[in-house]
Design a protein around this motif. Structure first.
Motif, PDB file in Angstrom:
ATOM      1  N   LYS A   7       0.827  -1.222   0.000  1.00  0.00           N
ATOM      2  CA  LYS A   7       0.000   0.000   0.000  1.00  0.00           C
ATOM      3  C   LYS A   7       0.856   1.265   0.000  1.00  0.00           C
ATOM      4  CE  LYS A   7      -4.166  -1.931   0.553  1.00  0.00           C
ATOM      5  NZ  LYS A   7      -5.191  -1.862  -0.503  1.00  0.00           N
ATOM      6  N   SER A   8       2.125   1.125   0.363  1.00  0.00           N
ATOM      7  CA  SER A   8       3.003   2.294   0.415  1.00  0.00           C
ATOM      8  C   SER A   8       4.237   2.076  -0.451  1.00  0.00           C
ATOM      9  CB  SER A   8       3.488   2.542   1.846  1.00  0.00           C
ATOM     10  OG  SER A   8       2.408   2.623   2.725  1.00  0.00           O
ATOM     11  N   ASP A  68      -2.152  -5.357   1.382  1.00  0.00           N
ATOM     12  CA  ASP A  68      -1.813  -4.842   2.706  1.00  0.00           C
ATOM     13  C   ASP A  68      -0.868  -5.859   3.361  1.00  0.00           C
ATOM     14  OD1 ASP A  68      -3.359  -6.921   3.726  1.00  0.00           O
ATOM     15  OD2 ASP A  68      -5.119  -5.653   4.007  1.00  0.00           O
ATOM     16  N   LEU A  69      -0.348  -5.511   4.515  1.00  0.00           N
ATOM     17  CA  LEU A  69       0.687  -6.364   5.126  1.00  0.00           C
ATOM     18  C   LEU A  69       0.174  -7.767   5.432  1.00  0.00           C
ATOM     19  CD1 LEU A  69       2.517  -3.788   7.427  1.00  0.00           C
ATOM     20  CD2 LEU A  69       3.501  -5.016   5.486  1.00  0.00           C
ATOM     21  N   LYS A  70      -1.130  -7.862   5.755  1.00  0.00           N
ATOM     22  CA  LYS A  70      -1.703  -9.181   6.058  1.00  0.00           C
ATOM     23  C   LYS A  70      -1.710 -10.050   4.789  1.00  0.00           C
ATOM     24  CE  LYS A  70      -5.468 -11.211   8.640  1.00  0.00           C
ATOM     25  NZ  LYS A  70      -6.789 -11.470   8.097  1.00  0.00           N
ATOM     26  N   ASP A  71      -2.118  -9.434   3.678  1.00  0.00           N
ATOM     27  CA  ASP A  71      -2.099 -10.159   2.392  1.00  0.00           C
ATOM     28  C   ASP A  71      -0.673 -10.607   2.054  1.00  0.00           C
ATOM     29  OD1 ASP A  71      -4.772  -9.715   1.926  1.00  0.00           O
ATOM     30  OD2 ASP A  71      -4.424  -7.879   0.764  1.00  0.00           O
ATOM     31  N   LEU A  94       7.294  -5.534   6.580  1.00  0.00           N
ATOM     32  CA  LEU A  94       7.685  -6.426   5.476  1.00  0.00           C
ATOM     33  C   LEU A  94       8.620  -7.527   5.989  1.00  0.00           C
ATOM     34  CD1 LEU A  94       8.340  -3.930   2.510  1.00  0.00           C
ATOM     35  CD2 LEU A  94       6.314  -5.329   2.939  1.00  0.00           C
ATOM     36  N   GLY A  95       9.500  -7.133   6.909  1.00  0.00           N
ATOM     37  CA  GLY A  95      10.405  -8.119   7.490  1.00  0.00           C
ATOM     38  C   GLY A  95       9.624  -9.177   8.261  1.00  0.00           C
ATOM     39  N   GLN A  96       8.631  -8.715   9.013  1.00  0.00           N
ATOM     40  CA  GLN A  96       7.808  -9.626   9.803  1.00  0.00           C
ATOM     41  C   GLN A  96       6.992 -10.561   8.899  1.00  0.00           C
ATOM     42  OE1 GLN A  96       5.533  -7.292  12.535  1.00  0.00           O
ATOM     43  NE2 GLN A  96       6.383  -8.430  14.258  1.00  0.00           N
ATOM     44  N   ALA A  97       6.569 -10.029   7.769  1.00  0.00           N
ATOM     45  CA  ALA A  97       5.793 -10.847   6.822  1.00  0.00           C
ATOM     46  C   ALA A  97       6.683 -11.855   6.098  1.00  0.00           C
ATOM     47  CB  ALA A  97       5.104  -9.937   5.807  1.00  0.00           C
ATOM     48  N   GLN A  98       7.991 -11.724   6.293  1.00  0.00           N
ATOM     49  CA  GLN A  98       8.984 -12.642   5.725  1.00  0.00           C
ATOM     50  C   GLN A  98       9.079 -12.559   4.206  1.00  0.00           C
ATOM     51  OE1 GLN A  98       8.817 -16.551   7.544  1.00  0.00           O
ATOM     52  NE2 GLN A  98       9.711 -15.615   9.337  1.00  0.00           N
ATOM     53  N   VAL A  99       8.990 -11.320   3.678  1.00  0.00           N
ATOM     54  CA  VAL A  99       9.221 -11.172   2.244  1.00  0.00           C
ATOM     55  C   VAL A  99      10.692 -11.485   1.968  1.00  0.00           C
ATOM     56  CG1 VAL A  99       7.437  -9.388   2.082  1.00  0.00           C
ATOM     57  CG2 VAL A  99       9.815  -8.706   2.218  1.00  0.00           C
ATOM     58  N   ASP A 100      10.965 -11.913   0.739  1.00  0.00           N
ATOM     59  CA  ASP A 100      12.329 -12.332   0.410  1.00  0.00           C
ATOM     60  C   ASP A 100      13.202 -11.162  -0.040  1.00  0.00           C
ATOM     61  OD1 ASP A 100      12.161 -15.414   0.545  1.00  0.00           O
ATOM     62  OD2 ASP A 100      10.334 -14.773  -0.460  1.00  0.00           O
ATOM     63  N   ALA A 101      12.570 -10.160  -0.642  1.00  0.00           N
ATOM     64  CA  ALA A 101      13.354  -9.004  -1.095  1.00  0.00           C
ATOM     65  C   ALA A 101      12.448  -7.805  -1.265  1.00  0.00           C
ATOM     66  CB  ALA A 101      14.041  -9.320  -2.422  1.00  0.00           C
ATOM     67  N   ILE A 102      13.049  -6.630  -1.196  1.00  0.00           N
ATOM     68  CA  ILE A 102      12.343  -5.424  -1.646  1.00  0.00           C
ATOM     69  C   ILE A 102      13.019  -4.967  -2.924  1.00  0.00           C
ATOM     70  CG2 ILE A 102      11.491  -4.658   0.601  1.00  0.00           C
ATOM     71  CD1 ILE A 102      13.866  -2.605   0.594  1.00  0.00           C
ATOM     72  N   ILE A 103      12.221  -4.405  -3.822  1.00  0.00           N
ATOM     73  CA  ILE A 103      12.752  -3.841  -5.074  1.00  0.00           C
ATOM     74  C   ILE A 103      12.631  -2.338  -4.918  1.00  0.00           C
ATOM     75  CG2 ILE A 103      12.518  -3.781  -7.584  1.00  0.00           C
ATOM     76  CD1 ILE A 103      10.963  -6.434  -7.384  1.00  0.00           C
ATOM     77  N   THR A 104      13.744  -1.651  -4.935  1.00  0.00           N
ATOM     78  CA  THR A 104      13.684  -0.256  -4.506  1.00  0.00           C
ATOM     79  C   THR A 104      14.547   0.689  -5.342  1.00  0.00           C
ATOM     80  OG1 THR A 104      13.697   1.096  -2.505  1.00  0.00           O
ATOM     81  CG2 THR A 104      15.539  -0.408  -2.779  1.00  0.00           C
ATOM     82  N   SER A 105      14.281   1.985  -5.173  1.00  0.00           N
ATOM     83  CA  SER A 105      15.015   3.020  -5.907  1.00  0.00           C
ATOM     84  C   SER A 105      15.719   3.992  -4.966  1.00  0.00           C
ATOM     85  CB  SER A 105      14.046   3.859  -6.753  1.00  0.00           C
ATOM     86  OG  SER A 105      13.247   3.062  -7.538  1.00  0.00           O
ATOM     87  N   SER A 106      15.097   4.241  -3.838  1.00  0.00           N
ATOM     88  CA  SER A 106      15.588   5.285  -2.945  1.00  0.00           C
ATOM     89  C   SER A 106      16.786   4.794  -2.128  1.00  0.00           C
ATOM     90  CB  SER A 106      14.450   5.697  -2.007  1.00  0.00           C
ATOM     91  OG  SER A 106      14.953   6.265  -0.838  1.00  0.00           O
ATOM     92  N   LEU A 107      17.816   5.629  -2.088  1.00  0.00           N
ATOM     93  CA  LEU A 107      19.013   5.287  -1.308  1.00  0.00           C
ATOM     94  C   LEU A 107      18.667   5.166   0.182  1.00  0.00           C
ATOM     95  CD1 LEU A 107      22.053   4.808  -1.291  1.00  0.00           C
ATOM     96  CD2 LEU A 107      22.409   7.278  -1.338  1.00  0.00           C
ATOM     97  N   THR A 108      17.777   6.027   0.638  1.00  0.00           N
ATOM     98  CA  THR A 108      17.364   5.966   2.044  1.00  0.00           C
ATOM     99  C   THR A 108      16.701   4.630   2.351  1.00  0.00           C
ATOM    100  OG1 THR A 108      16.988   8.343   2.045  1.00  0.00           O
ATOM    101  CG2 THR A 108      15.916   7.096   3.789  1.00  0.00           C
ATOM    102  N   ILE A 109      15.827   4.199   1.451  1.00  0.00           N
ATOM    103  CA  ILE A 109      15.120   2.931   1.684  1.00  0.00           C
ATOM    104  C   ILE A 109      16.121   1.771   1.695  1.00  0.00           C
ATOM    105  CG2 ILE A 109      13.359   1.334   0.811  1.00  0.00           C
ATOM    106  CD1 ILE A 109      11.764   3.741  -0.169  1.00  0.00           C
TER     107      ILE A 109
END
Lengths: 401, 285
Positions: free
Chosen positions: A32-33, A44-47, A85-100
């Protein structure tokens, strides 16, 4: 031969499950974000947690896009979201922002960090940069040719992910604000209005170069890379990515299954014949409704890769039903209707383990009222039909035109 | 104290400014390494300016993305010049960062990725890696003020110019002329695009490395400049302006006379900075 990942998009939980059942090794989704595709139905995080459980049980992976180019207001809640996302046990984030990237490394180090195509990575030196930041994978820009991919892959700096199918930006991703300037919709925060696909007049010194009814177009045909899969596998690409979080479940099932078969066939036999490619092209045409070409894979794009003719093509086969259940002893299938079909229509069933098999519709019975019908005209209506061969839940039925 | 960096229209204008000591700091394009509307300078022209510059600061614009085969040319360029003579290297491809940091030139690097630096935290992170960064001008003025207020160091901003709103590797004019069987030049030619139901015209230009589309008019910050915190440098770009008009723009900023700018017959606006963009994600509760 090296195992390669087939990565599919999914706009919601149902589509994600279908993509995984039909052969994807991993799916990428938007939360969602922090994710592009503002109009996609996002998770959402539950999904996300539900999907991770589903995927991990099957030894498959879930990647979550956090690839907007965020403004200050978007950064609110970043840490909580990453922890979620960590708690949901995702395997990776795909990101652009250096901060993220840096916050994720600190807060959820167990989650891999993949660099989005929004960053338009086009050379190995940039890969060095991301490797040093602790990123495990880079999604290369869609402008990188096969030859360039091969050069980059030789450095073995990070895992490489490349697009093999779906929509193409006309500009370098992340570098286009056409939509912002023409519609005030932020292309890099999920609001792209696809202004590159609109009609324009081309003017020279203020005068139209051609008649008013002739338009300048700069849109791109979609990418279809079936002929290049063996090369991509051989050069050591880690992941082959299908684009299209807004696409239908039927489209996903068809495209994912097609690439799954193609990859497996190549890995098993070590080569593919012309007739194999012909088969896969025909399969793809059953769901693909946009013109396709090879993008930048062969080098600079030609007229063939550009979209000048705005007519749309319709798929050669239409998705008409989803299999909910099948009783082998009675040959009775419970179908959920997706599009109009009628008695006498020839339909083709296909599924994760079912080869394309056709039959004729000889009966249609409303599953709720037991009423016999001549036509199935209501979306999501549950119907019984006779199918003279074994099918299973999750298979799909399409009309042979 | 905010300093201006001006991007001259041509080598001729740059030469004049060096001779007249008109400005303190210029930004010049070299070869086809920049996304400037004008042609990049040759090595000889670049060397001439370096030799004549005296106390003037010269920075170079290397704003495009580089593909694998371009890296050799870039490396060769760095070998042929004295990087110490250059004040800053403005770049947007992190491959350039990697190449120059490896040679110890971190203090020369200014990251300017047009669309990327849109929040204070990313600006800070990139600024920590570089000598400086340029904040994107694809955010509203209110957002810019907030962003700058949230910084603990000074950065660069765009003050005047014509933003690149589309950057493609595709040679869109050449391909279109081929498709339509039209014999038209693409080199050094400016065409404009007009959407079928609108009247605004957007300059489109084809380069050796692809196609650029610029915003319809010129954005400018003037009165606002004194209200902005944490600004070390203000970039004044020429865009598609000719030398005569750009000279006036430069004079306007150097003498702080807004009317010089407003009297020019050009489409001036606050551009995309005038309002907040819409249709971005709603937050998860």
């Amino acid at each position: 031969m090296q195992k390669i990942e087939l990565l599919a998009p999914a706009g919601n939980l149902e589509k994600a499950k279908i993509a995984l059942e039909y052969g994807a090794d991993a799916v990428y989704i938007g939360g969602k974000s922090f994710s592009l595709r503002a109009r996609a139905s996002n998770f959402d995080l539950k999904d996300i947690e539900t999907l991770c459980i589903f995927a991990h049980k099957r030894h498959k992976k879930v990647y979550v896009t956090t690839n907007i180019l965020p403004h200050d207001e978007d950064m609110v809640g970043l840490d909580a979201y990453l922890l979620g996302l960590g708690q949901a046990q995702v395997d990776a984030i795909i990101t652009s922002s250096l901060t993220i990237i840096l916050r994720a490394k600190q807060l959820i180090p167990q989650v891999e960090r993949h660099i989005s195509t929004q960053m338009s990575v086009t050379n190995h030196q940039t890969l060095h940069f991301y490797k040093q930041l602790g990123c495990q994978r880079v999604v290369l820009a869609r402008e990188v040719s096969l030859k360039e991919m091969e050069q980059i892959a030789k450095y073995q700096l990070t895992e490489l992910e490349v697009f093999i199918h779906g929509g193409m930006c006309s500009s370098y991703s992340g570098r286009c604000v056409l939509s912002n300037h023409l519609t005030n919709r932020d292309a890099n925060r999920g609001g792209c209005a696809h202004s590159c696909r609109w009609n324009y007049h081309l003017l020279k010194k203020g005068k139209m170069l051609e008649k008013k009814e002739v338009f300048f177009n700069m849109g791109s045909k979609d990418l279809m890379a079936i002929h290049f899969i063996p090369q991509l596998i051989d050069m050591g690409i880690t992941s082959l990515k299908i684009e299209g979080r807004m696409k239908s479940a039927y489209y996903l099932a068809t495209v994912v299954r097609c690439y799954r078969m193609l990859i497996d066939q190549y890995l098993e036999k070590g080569k593919l014949e012309d007739r194999d490619y012909l088969y896969f092209e025909k399969e793809m045409a059953k769901a693909e409704n946009r013109l396709t070409a090879t993008g930048f894979l062969k080098g600079d794009v030609t007229v063939q890769e550009q979209l000048y003719d705005t007519r749309t093509e319709s798929p050669t086969k239409e998705y008409v039903g989803y299999v909910l259940d099948y009783q082998p002893d009675t040959h009775r299938a419970l179908i959920e209707q997706r599009n109009y079909f009628k008695l006498g229509d020839v339909v083709e069933f296909f599924g994760p383990t079912l080869a394309n098999t056709t039959c004729t519709i000889i009966d249609i019975v409303d599953a709720t009222t037991d009423e016999r019908l001549d036509v199935a005209r209501h979306p999501m209506q549950q119907l019984y039909i006779s199918v003279p061969f074994d099918i299973q839940k999750g298979d799909m039925m399409r009309l042979v035109k | 104290m905010k300093q201006f960096i001006f991007e001259p229209v041509s080598f001729r204008q740059a030469k004049q400014w060096v001779k007249q000591k008109k400005v303190e700091h210029i930004l010049i394009p070299v070869f086809d390494f920049s996304l400037s509307y004008r042609k990049g300078y040759t090595l000889k022209q670049f060397q001439y300016l370096i030799n004549q510059k005296g106390t003037m600061k010269i920075s170079i614009n290397m704003m495009r993305l580089f593909h694998e085969n371009d890296l050799e040319r870039v490396g060769s360029f760095f070998q042929q010049i004295h990087i110490e003579d250059i004040t800053y290297i403005f770049y947007s491809d992190l491959g350039i960062y990697q190449m120059l940091v490896a040679q110890g030139y971190q203090d020369k690097l200014v990251y300017d990725a047009h669309t990327y630096l849109t929040n204070a935290r990313d600006v800070t992170e990139y600024a920590n890696l570089n000598q400086n960064v340029v904040v994107s001008n694809q955010i509203s003025i209110d957002e810019l003020k907030t962003l700058l207020d949230n910084l603990s160091r000074s950065v660069m901003i765009h003050g005047f110019g014509q933003s690149i709103i589309f950057y493609s590797r595709r040679k869109l004019l050449t391909r279109y002329f081929e498709y339509r069987h039209l014999k038209q030049r693409t080199e050094q030619m400016t065409y404009t695009l007009q959407e079928e139901f609108r009247t605004e015209q957007y300059p489109i230009v084809e380069k050796t490395f692809g196609t650029l589309i610029y915003e319809k008019g010129f954005y400018y910050l003037f009165e606002e400049l004194n209200q902005l915190s944490h600004v070390s440098h203000i970039l004044i770009h020429c865009g598609t302006l000719n030398e005569k008009y750009f000279e006036k723009v430069v004079d306007s900023y150097l003498t702080n006379q807004l009317e010089l700018l407003q009297n020019l017959p050009i489409d001036l606006s606050k551009g995309i900075m005038k309002e907040h963009s819409v249709l971005h994600k709603t937050k998860e509760n």
